[in-house]
Motif scaffolding. Structure first.
Motif, mmCIF file in Angstrom:
data_model
loop_
_atom_site.group_PDB
_atom_site.id
_atom_site.type_symbol
_atom_site.label_atom_id
_atom_site.label_comp_id
_atom_site.label_asym_id
_atom_site.label_seq_id
_atom_site.Cartn_x
_atom_site.Cartn_y
_atom_site.Cartn_z
ATOM 1 N N GLY A 1 -5.689 24.808 -18.685
ATOM 2 C CA GLY A 1 -4.890 25.650 -19.762
ATOM 3 C C GLY A 1 -3.567 25.341 -19.719
ATOM 4 N N PRO A 2 -2.762 26.123 -19.895
ATOM 5 C CA PRO A 2 -0.993 25.567 -19.997
ATOM 6 C C PRO A 2 -0.618 25.733 -18.746
ATOM 7 N N TRP A 3 -1.317 25.005 -17.676
ATOM 8 C CA TRP A 3 -0.749 25.096 -16.181
ATOM 9 C C TRP A 3 -0.908 23.662 -15.973
ATOM 10 N N VAL A 4 0.080 23.022 -15.254
ATOM 11 C CA VAL A 4 0.111 21.515 -15.047
ATOM 12 C C VAL A 4 -0.310 21.481 -13.450
ATOM 13 N N ALA A 5 -1.325 20.604 -13.326
ATOM 14 C CA ALA A 5 -1.631 20.344 -11.899
ATOM 15 C C ALA A 5 -1.602 18.974 -11.738
ATOM 16 N N ASP A 6 -0.760 18.357 -10.810
ATOM 17 C CA ASP A 6 -0.317 17.091 -10.657
ATOM 18 C C ASP A 6 -0.535 16.622 -9.195
ATOM 19 N N MET A 7 -1.548 15.630 -9.276
ATOM 20 C CA MET A 7 -2.103 15.330 -7.883
ATOM 21 C C MET A 7 -1.037 14.217 -7.276
ATOM 22 N N ALA A 8 -0.423 13.650 -8.371
ATOM 23 C CA ALA A 8 0.218 12.253 -7.983
ATOM 24 C C ALA A 8 1.718 12.394 -7.881
ATOM 25 N N LEU A 9 2.362 13.488 -8.364
ATOM 26 C CA LEU A 9 3.706 13.752 -8.200
ATOM 27 C C LEU A 9 4.163 13.372 -6.719
ATOM 28 N N PHE A 10 3.428 14.166 -5.702
ATOM 29 C CA PHE A 10 3.914 13.916 -4.346
ATOM 30 C C PHE A 10 3.690 12.448 -3.698
ATOM 31 N N SER A 11 2.674 11.855 -4.070
ATOM 32 C CA SER A 11 2.359 10.405 -3.738
ATOM 33 C C SER A 11 3.254 9.763 -4.209
ATOM 34 N N ARG A 12 3.685 9.884 -5.451
ATOM 35 C CA ARG A 12 4.655 8.861 -6.111
ATOM 36 C C ARG A 12 6.021 9.205 -5.550
ATOM 37 N N ALA A 13 6.267 10.342 -5.302
ATOM 38 C CA ALA A 13 7.669 10.730 -4.795
ATOM 39 C C ALA A 13 7.827 10.296 -3.142
ATOM 40 N N TYR A 14 6.887 10.282 -2.451
ATOM 41 C CA TYR A 14 6.890 9.710 -1.015
ATOM 42 C C TYR A 14 6.675 8.260 -0.807
ATOM 43 N N ALA A 15 6.300 7.724 -2.032
ATOM 44 C CA ALA A 15 6.041 6.370 -1.595
ATOM 45 C C ALA A 15 7.336 5.582 -1.430
ATOM 46 N N PRO A 16 7.262 4.340 -0.684
ATOM 47 C CA PRO A 16 8.493 3.725 -0.400
ATOM 48 C C PRO A 16 8.961 3.289 -1.518
ATOM 49 N N ASP A 17 8.441 2.914 -2.486
ATOM 50 C CA ASP A 17 9.383 2.321 -3.829
ATOM 51 C C ASP A 17 9.284 3.338 -4.795
ATOM 52 N N ALA A 18 9.550 4.504 -4.323
ATOM 53 C CA ALA A 18 9.844 5.512 -5.421
ATOM 54 C C ALA A 18 11.053 5.454 -5.972
ATOM 55 N N PRO A 19 11.396 5.940 -7.265
ATOM 56 C CA PRO A 19 12.607 6.064 -7.949
ATOM 57 C C PRO A 19 13.530 6.989 -6.853
ATOM 58 N N PRO A 20 14.794 6.468 -6.407
ATOM 59 C CA PRO A 20 15.465 7.239 -5.531
ATOM 60 C C PRO A 20 15.711 8.789 -6.019
ATOM 61 N N ARG A 21 16.081 9.112 -7.389
ATOM 62 C CA ARG A 21 16.135 10.424 -7.752
ATOM 63 C C ARG A 21 14.886 11.126 -7.717
ATOM 64 N N LEU A 22 13.922 10.684 -8.140
ATOM 65 C CA LEU A 22 12.425 11.267 -7.900
ATOM 66 C C LEU A 22 12.295 11.943 -6.366
ATOM 67 N N ALA A 23 12.410 10.784 -5.505
ATOM 68 C CA ALA A 23 12.097 11.176 -4.020
ATOM 69 C C ALA A 23 13.251 12.188 -3.543
ATOM 70 N N THR A 24 14.353 11.935 -3.855
ATOM 71 C CA THR A 24 15.531 12.895 -3.422
ATOM 72 C C THR A 24 14.935 14.459 -3.970
ATOM 73 N N HIS A 25 14.760 14.400 -5.367
ATOM 74 C CA HIS A 25 14.505 15.695 -5.982
ATOM 75 C C HIS A 25 13.310 16.493 -5.319
ATOM 76 N N VAL A 26 12.295 15.854 -5.251
ATOM 77 C CA VAL A 26 11.018 16.345 -4.633
ATOM 78 C C VAL A 26 11.039 16.727 -3.146
ATOM 79 N N LEU A 27 11.805 15.949 -2.556
ATOM 80 C CA LEU A 27 11.898 16.326 -0.911
ATOM 81 C C LEU A 27 12.901 17.634 -0.822
ATOM 82 N N ARG A 28 13.926 17.876 -1.756
ATOM 83 C CA ARG A 28 14.729 18.887 -1.554
ATOM 84 C C ARG A 28 13.929 20.021 -2.248
ATOM 85 N N ALA A 29 13.339 20.082 -3.334
ATOM 86 C CA ALA A 29 12.621 21.228 -3.959
ATOM 87 C C ALA A 29 11.265 21.620 -3.418
#
Length: 176
Positions: A100-128
């Motif tokens: 429905g109008p809900w986002v379910a994203d199983m890849a957001l965290f694995s992408r953000a926690y990856a060693p080659d993650a864009p720094p801004r994504l990694a920082t934002h996800v860890l802080r938030a």
């Protein structure tokens, strides 16, 4: 773009790849507590099998959508598009599930926690959200308040979802 305009645009994409009936059901769906528990449980099931494997965001989320579809009668759609943080694109090839109008994203965290993650994504996800998360699930209209953007480019047809699950299965088997 306002949340209601974005939802209308996504509904048109759903109608084009599925049907207007599916698009209407998508817009009307509101998950209950039981549905949310199923979403979390099915995410854990998928992560047990796929965590740490060489699968793309669309593959991971397609597998989640298929597994979730076996447990919910909700309109479940797999979307490909752009993931952004504070308006800056982080991944043009991202995939996620709309329940429905809900986002379910199983890849957001694995992408953000990856060693080659864009720094801004990694920082934002860890802080938030902190470390060790597996599933991001939120009403689409509230994702911007969390600093995340999900801009759909296309909605995958059932055959495309099936193909992605097949690719994910092959990737898992090649490692085992």
């Amino acid at each position: 773009m306002t949340a209601s305009l974005a939802l209308t645009r996504l509904s048109r994409l759903i109608a084009a790849s599925h049907s207007w009936e599916t698009a209407r059901a998508f817009k009307a769906y509101v998950p209950g507590e039981d549905d949310m528990a199923v979403m979390a449980s099915r995410a854990q099931d998928v992560l047990k099998v796929m965590a740490g494997k060489d699968v793309t965001a669309p593959m991971l989320n397609a597998a989640y959508a298929v597994h979730l579809g076996r447990a919910l009668t909700a309109p479940i759609i797999v979307v490909e598009g752009t993931l952004s943080v504070a308006g800056e694109a982080m991944a043009q090839d991202h995939g996620w599930v709309m329940i429905g109008p809900w986002v379910a994203d199983m890849a957001l965290f694995s992408r953000a926690y990856a060693p080659d993650a864009p720094p801004r994504l990694a920082t934002h996800v860890l802080r938030a959200f902190g470390p060790g998360k597996g599933l991001f699930c939120e009403a689409w209209r509230r994702t911007a308040r969390l600093g995340l953007g999900y801009e759909p480019r296309r909605v995958l047809a059932e055959a495309e979802v099936t193909a992605l699950v097949g690719e994910a299965t092959a990737a898992i088997r090649s490692v085992a």
